[in-house]
Scaffold this active site. Sequence first.
Site: not given
Length: 517
Positions: A211, A264-265, A269, A286, A320, A421
Amino acid sequence: MHQRPLTGRQGRICHPGGIESMSSGQHPKSCHPFANGGYRRLFIDGKHVDALSGRNFESRNPATGELLATVAEGDARDVDLAVAAARAAFVGSWSKVKPFERQGILLALADLVERHFEELATLDTLDMGAPLSRTRGGQRRVLGLLRFYAGQATMIHGETIQNSAPGDYFTFTTKEPVGVVGAIIPWNAPLSASIWKIGPVLATGCTLVLKPAEQAPLTSLRLAELALEAGVPPGVINVVTGFGRTAGAALAEHPGVDKIAFTGSDATGQAIVRASAGNLKRVSLELGGKSPNIVFADADLDSAVPASAMAVFANTGQVCSAGSRLYVERPIYDEFVERVAAFGSRLRVGDGINPETDIGPVISDNQLERVLRYIDIGKDEGALVAGGGSRLSEGALARGHFVAPTVLTQVNDTMRVAKEEIFGPVIAAIPFDDIDTLTERANATVFGLGGGVWTRDIGKAHRMAASIRAGTVWVNCYQNMDPAVPFGGYKMSGYGRESGIQHVDEYLNVKSVWINS
């Protein structure tokens, strides 16, 4: 396959990876054969199919607002079909494919990616905005990943183990593919992110439902076509485009998925971990970071300045592991920050399709608003703007989402810009006085993805590398990566590793066998 020139909707001639020449003062328009305003469908069981709902969404160039493609919007029903196709392939003919053959398929895919690399790099640039200099510069990494995983395909093995059980038992282990993998990737590097999931899937004999991010879905769809051409059987790689809240969520909780690999974020996650509980599927994550980049007074400043700037400004800060907390020893703080700000001011910001562009746009209106909001928060908290600090909207830039490379000075550890972030081209520059308190400050974050250290003192280098709680520490460099070297995080930056032999293990189950002789 070779791409033939095709005629765009206004009758202009488009060439693979090419851009139509425009008269002076006009903005270039894309003429990419996969991003020419057409309709792109899901890729399930080796075929392009419409979303069952009939819905679609637009993919637009973040630099110009130009429509690149209308894309099928998959949801839970389409995920069901993709998972079923992946399961059928996993238990069917793909399970009988030998390691040597999987290796050959990966090498064939690498050759196809190399042959079509200009097309793929340009597609990444159009879809998510990174400059061509960056997407083209990723060729060695992308090809290296595929060929590394090809090597790993024939290196999967178990162990014979001497046991201490009474009797005469022979014990050994085997490693077997996890099964159907659901992979959810971000928009900041579509080609390499897709390959970071496809590579270990093919090496281990798993199957995949991918996806891609809705903001940049096109490269993943094109890569799936190349995989089929390389000999990947139908159903082994499936791509469901759509939104995270529907297609992504359905994939994360699907009972037919054996593992989720997510990049992703941290917030998403956490949601994936909760969704995985239904069948206790394997999960590797990750996630984000707020990485410390530490510059001591004895560092080689001529090297540290540009590297520290690009540790954040590269890819418009949408990385990231960006070194967004810049700790500088106080005796050189003013000079160093001034030099970093000056470096940022010289970077050419614009449409990534221009080969002279250094910094492209952020991905969307929402991300633009987020970055600008954080800059305002920093100023409200007492930070000073040493460089940048605003949206760029002059001329052709008005059509896109551009932010000037920004350096915030006089930042302290308690400010939100030093803790949260931002995922944009914003450096929070923080002074420090002594190494004893520095380690605690550097580790005072919920994240732990990366960190940097700049010093000529080998003792300091080793001390800081051992002390920083992060998955990667770079000394006198930043953002170096290699297919053989694992990458991943501590704490809220996730768990599991990508690249290296550890990455392949994430896609394998270990089975112990006891034989009573």
